[in-house]
Write a protein that holds these residues in place. Structure first.
Motif, PDB file in Angstrom:
ATOM      1  N   ASP A  63       1.232  -1.716  -0.116  1.00 20.31           N
ATOM      2  CA  ASP A  63      -0.445   0.150  -0.230  1.00 20.31           C
ATOM      3  C   ASP A  63       1.383   1.782   0.421  1.00 20.31           C
ATOM      4  N   VAL A  70      -5.386  -1.082   4.383  1.00 16.87           N
ATOM      5  CA  VAL A  70      -5.380  -2.383   4.181  1.00 16.87           C
ATOM      6  C   VAL A  70      -5.609  -3.085   6.110  1.00 16.87           C
ATOM      7  N   ASN A 108      -6.250  -0.285  -2.138  1.00 12.96           N
ATOM      8  CA  ASN A 108      -7.324  -0.983  -2.611  1.00 12.96           C
ATOM      9  C   ASN A 108      -8.653  -0.305  -2.835  1.00 12.96           C
ATOM     10  N   THR A 112     -11.416  -0.948   0.834  1.00 12.21           N
ATOM     11  CA  THR A 112     -10.616  -0.522   2.259  1.00 12.21           C
ATOM     12  C   THR A 112     -11.599   0.045   3.372  1.00 12.21           C
ATOM     13  N   ASN A 114      -9.533   1.801   6.076  1.00 15.67           N
ATOM     14  CA  ASN A 114      -8.832   3.102   6.294  1.00 15.67           C
ATOM     15  C   ASN A 114      -9.149   2.875   7.589  1.00 15.67           C
ATOM     16  N   PRO A 121     -11.918   6.468   2.531  1.00 14.87           N
ATOM     17  CA  PRO A 121     -11.615   5.922   1.312  1.00 14.87           C
ATOM     18  C   PRO A 121     -12.472   6.769   0.158  1.00 14.87           C
ATOM     19  N   TRP A 131     -16.141  -3.548   1.221  1.00 10.99           N
ATOM     20  CA  TRP A 131     -14.747  -4.855   2.510  1.00 10.99           C
ATOM     21  C   TRP A 131     -15.629  -5.177   3.050  1.00 10.99           C
TER      22      TRP A 131
END
Ligand code: ADP
Ligand code: SF4
Length: 691
Positions: A63, A70, A108, A112, A114, A121, A131
């Motif tokens: 990342d 993630v 992502n 994600t 976060n 996000p 997610w």
């Protein structure tokens, strides 16, 4: 032995822009659950792969910005220079063995939460994050956000270069990356130049590639990792239309293509659902539209198949994640003409599962994976024996096989005895179940190694009793006698036997594997195990013509197999076979051919007729162990210095755990271990306290 010339083609160098890989073995980026949390373990593991001959050794997903955090997954990170210096350790470890180090930059996007960084996000449009149904939304990126995102990616590529990487992988795969979200019609309903036509939806990815090439492409190979099909039909990318067109539109842009199918459940299908080379039909077009080198994945373990892939013009590099985990030395073994030494991946996805639990990955075939730094274990080397001991291993299942194998490699005299007429224990039995054939590789590899050792003797049809063990004359005895499935339904949810299971015959998985069957008719598989066995029993019996109901207290069938990326595949298969699935159900009683179940939420009763197949838990086969230790004086009188239990006989668990226990016994043999201490090296985090 020199290598067979038909494999020469695998050892040809391949140019990837400004860098050249020494051979066609490409360890593609793969998660491993170590990443930023256990960097020493990750670095040592990657170094071993380069030592084993992989021309390119990649990171996991890395990342590169806090908006793509993630957490709780333990991937690697390249947010700043500090992260770059950690990853520099991996580059050194790979370079030390002549490999090229590749980094996969990933964001992502809307996939994600976060949850660590607390950033909002981002994605192509306003949308709840995908997610885990996490209760936050990704906000739509405006043009300024897109510019910032491109800048972060460019800076990350520069950081990767300063860390020492040779290759940067620009990622649009698995339905889990921001450029892939922009590309997918179902995710992207923008009306600006980043939405609408394929050209517009591809714009962001093209810009990332161009800007990465411009920033670092003079010294680093720039690889496009791209999913060409999502197996969603016309709802997703298909290799026959937009997948194809997207590649064609960027055909000559990257230095290399690394193509696969999406999402991860499809890309990393287990052997239960896909055979070696299963991605060929989707990706073989790429070489026809691009002159750049192309890498393919598909759980390739056979060098002949690899050669065929290259000769047939399907790909130029053999990409591998799982085969490189199961055997980090696969390329070396081909190079040295030692094909019989290859430890083939069985396609079980235990490695992926542990990563998905946010723990360091484990491998069923390779018990040293993840232990390279922590325990100093090596997949090919083990320290020589320190005494003349003769060790009797009782039980040739995965635990006994691996103990005998590793003790044999150390040079001890080993006798391995099993009551059955075939070796392998549970792997032999389970690999005879539908679509699990590849699991027997656990046994095949070890038997192949015994054939090369004169100090390991295997005796079948040798059921050992206390008297026979005492008579045998070994210095040490290891009991790897496995476990037995219960027949009475006791397990996680039920603490008392199901009334009626004593009087009315129920069939455990062991009964079924022994060939016993209820009369053809209806059965209820009661799955309180939640991994594969319940679903495999249902699959087997449905295939044989039984009318099958699978009842489970879980929310869905085989709920744990979510981690091994199989849950959707399992449910789909069972539904296609006509299996009735009753989630959130427990068995109350069995009475006169009637199985009474109830819904754990409503209490409502459901009745089904037929026989019960409980798949709930196993009990260790430890009678022999307790019989032996009951009389220490008789052990002493025949010179037996120790008696130990390993594998399922000690604690029933996965096949991977049994193999590990076998290895551990051999690694620790003749070594003082402090049972009060921590049996491995740990990472100490130094807190920055005070001023
Ligand atoms: P694990 O997963 O721990 O390796 P398995 O159940 O796969 O355990 O294998 C156990 C093996 O031990 C089986 O093959 C079984 O036949 C063998 N076994 C169990 N008891 C005895 C015994 N008393 N003598 C010889 N072999 C035994
Ligand atoms: Fe292969 Fe299973 Fe090992 Fe993963 S855990 S590499 S799938 S054998």
């Amino acid at each position: 032995m020199p290598r067979d010339s038909r494999y020469d083609i695998l050892f040809e160098p391949v140019r990837i822009g400004p860098v050249t890989t020494r051979n066609r073995f490409y360890q593609v980026p793969h998660c491993n659950g170590m990443g930023r949390v256990y960097p020493d373990s990750m670095i040592a593991m990657r170094g071993v792969k380069a030592e084993g001959g992989w021309g390119i050794v990649s990171t996991e997903q890395v990342d590169f910005h806090p908006t793509g955090d993630v957490t709780p997954y333990t991937e690697a990170r390249l947010w700043d220079a500090g992260d770059a210096s950690v990853l520099g350790g991996m580059c050194n470890a790979v370079h030390e063995h002549g490999g090229l180090a590749a980094v996969q930059l990933v964001h992502n996007g809307q996939d994600t939460g976060n949850i660590y960084s607390r950033e909002v996000p981002i994605g192509p449009v306003h949308r709840p994050v995908s997610w885990k149904n996490h209760p936050v939304q990704a906000r739509a990126m405006d043009i300024e956000d897109i510019r910032a995102y491109r800048r972060w990616h460019r800076k990350a590529a520069l950081r990767a270069r300063s860390a020492g990487f040779d290759i940067v992988v620009v990622y649009a795969g698995h339905d889990g990356s921001l450029p892939a979200h922009f590309l997918a019609r179902r995710h992207n309903q923008r009306t600006d130049e980043y939405g609408g036509s394929l050209e517009n939806r591809l714009r962001l990815y093209r810009e990332l590639l161009e800007e990465t090439l411009e920033a670092v492409g003079d010294t680093m190979g720039v690889v496009a990792r791209f999913a060409v099909d999502e197996l969603l039909g016309s709802d997703g990318l298909e290799w026959g239309n937009e997948g194809h067109d997207a590649i064609e539109m960027m055909a000559e842009l990257p230095h290399m293509w690394d193509v696969n199918i999406s999402d991860w459940d499809n890309d990393s299908m287990t052997s239960r659902f896909a055979a070696e080379g299963y991605q060929e039909e989707y990706v073989s077009f790429v070489k026809k539209v691009s002159s750049k080198p192309v890498a393919i994945v598909g759980r390739y373990t056979s060098p002949d198949t690899m050669v065929s892939v290259i000769r047939r013009g399907i790909a130029d590099l053999i990409g591998a994640a799982r085969p490189s985990i199961a055997d980090p030395f696969l390329p070396k073994k081909v190079e040295e003409g030692r094909l019989e030494d290859i430890r083939e991946c069985i396609g079980c996805n235990i490695c992926a599962a542990w990563n998905n639990i946010s723990a360091p990955s484990r491998c069923t075939q390779n018990p040293t994976f993840g232990e390279e730094w922590r325990k100093g274990w090596h997949p090919e080397r083990i320290r020589p024996r320190e005494s003349q001991a003769h060790i009797l291993v009782v039980g040739a299942g995965p635990a006994g096989l691996e103990a005998a194998h590793a003790l044999g490699k150390r040079g001890y005299e080993v006798t391995l005895a099993d009551a059955r007429s075939e070796p392998g224990g549970r792997v032999a039995r389970e690999s005879a179940l539908p679509n699990l054939r590849a699991w027997n590789r656990v046994c095949d590899y070890r038997l192949g190694q015994f054939a090369l050792m004169t100090n390991v003797k295997l005796y079948l049809e040798s059921a050992l009793t206390k008297e026979l063990v005492l008579d045998f004359g070994a210095d040490h005895v290891v009991l790897a006698t496995g476990s037995t499935w219960r027949r009475d339904g006791v397990g996680r949810a039920l603490r008392q036997p199901i009334p009626g299971t004593e009087a009315e015959r129920s069939f455990s998985p062991d009964d079924i594997m022994d060939g016993n069957r209820p009369p053809l008719g209806s059965v209820v598989v009661f799955d309180d195990d939640h991994y594969y066995m319940g679903s495999v029993m249902a699959e087997l019996l449905a295939g044989e013509g039984y009318k099958v109901t699978l009842a489970t207290p879980g929310n869905c069938v085989s709920s744990w197999s979510e981690y091994s990326l199989e849950q959707g595949h399992i449910e789909r298969r069972l539904l296609k076979l006509g299996v009735e699935i009753l989630p959130r159900h427990l068995v109350r009683a069995v009475n006169d051919g009637v199985i009474e179940l109830f819904n754990t939420m409503t209490g409502d009763t459901v009745k089904r007729y037929g026989h019960l197949v409980p798949v709930t838990m196993r009990l260790p086969n430890d009678e022999l162990y307790y019989a032996l230790i009951a009389t220490p004086s008789s052990l002493m009188s025949v010179g037996i210095k120790s008696v130990r239990r390993i594998g399922d006989c000690y604690g029933p668990a996965t096949i991977a755990a049994a193999v590990y226990e076998g290895r551990r016994y051999a690694e620790e043999f003749d070594r003082e271990c402090d049972s009060d201490g921590v049996p491995f090296k740990t990472v100490k985090h130094v807190l920055e306290l005070g001023g």
